[in-house]
Design a protein around this motif. Structure first.
Motif, PDB file in Angstrom:
ATOM      1  N   TYR A   7      43.282  39.780  39.728  1.00 45.34           N
ATOM      2  CA  TYR A   7      43.045  40.954  40.556  1.00 45.34           C
ATOM      3  C   TYR A   7      41.830  40.699  41.434  1.00 45.34           C
ATOM      4  O   TYR A   7      40.961  39.904  41.094  1.00 45.34           O
ATOM      5  CB  TYR A   7      42.831  42.183  39.677  1.00 45.34           C
ATOM      6  N   TYR A   8      41.741  41.381  42.550  1.00 47.18           N
ATOM      7  CA  TYR A   8      40.671  41.104  43.509  1.00 47.18           C
ATOM      8  C   TYR A   8      39.289  41.278  42.893  1.00 47.18           C
ATOM      9  O   TYR A   8      38.350  40.606  43.285  1.00 47.18           O
ATOM     10  CB  TYR A   8      40.822  41.964  44.768  1.00 47.18           C
ATOM     11  N   LYS A   9      39.138  42.164  41.920  1.00 51.31           N
ATOM     12  CA  LYS A   9      37.831  42.382  41.302  1.00 51.31           C
ATOM     13  C   LYS A   9      37.370  41.179  40.493  1.00 51.31           C
ATOM     14  O   LYS A   9      36.187  41.020  40.236  1.00 51.31           O
ATOM     15  CB  LYS A   9      37.870  43.602  40.385  1.00 51.31           C
ATOM     16  N   LYS A  10      38.306  40.333  40.079  1.00 53.81           N
ATOM     17  CA  LYS A  10      37.961  39.198  39.228  1.00 53.81           C
ATOM     18  C   LYS A  10      38.093  37.863  39.952  1.00 53.81           C
ATOM     19  O   LYS A  10      38.178  36.822  39.316  1.00 53.81           O
ATOM     20  CB  LYS A  10      38.844  39.206  37.985  1.00 53.81           C
ATOM     21  N   LEU A  11      38.079  37.888  41.272  1.00 50.12           N
ATOM     22  CA  LEU A  11      38.171  36.643  42.026  1.00 50.12           C
ATOM     23  C   LEU A  11      36.882  35.844  41.901  1.00 50.12           C
ATOM     24  O   LEU A  11      35.795  36.377  42.073  1.00 50.12           O
ATOM     25  CB  LEU A  11      38.436  36.926  43.504  1.00 50.12           C
TER      26      LEU A  11
END
Length: 70
Positions: A7-11
């Protein structure tokens, strides 16, 4: 080969670099793949690969913003 949904938060910077290298002008509808996860939810993602892992980065409006600011 491992397949990982991200997910974008964990890139991580590594995955962001892969994304911006593969999609320097952003991704298009043709780049998005759709699949059902284990909960039968439809996921839309773009794919980037390393030697041992395929990252499926979930598409959202915030992903585009994150890529642009990187």
């Amino acid at each position: 080969m491992r397949r990982v949904i991200v997910y974008y938060k964990k890139l991580t910077p590594k995955i962001l670099t892969l994304l911006t290298d593969k999609f320097p002008d952003g991704y298009d509808d043709d780049d998005i793949i759709k699949f059902d996860n284990h909960r039968n939810e439809t996921i839309e993602a773009v794919e980037v690969k390393t030697d041992d892992t395929v990252y499926l980065v979930k598409v959202s409006s915030k992903l585009h913003y994150t890529m642009t600011n990187f």
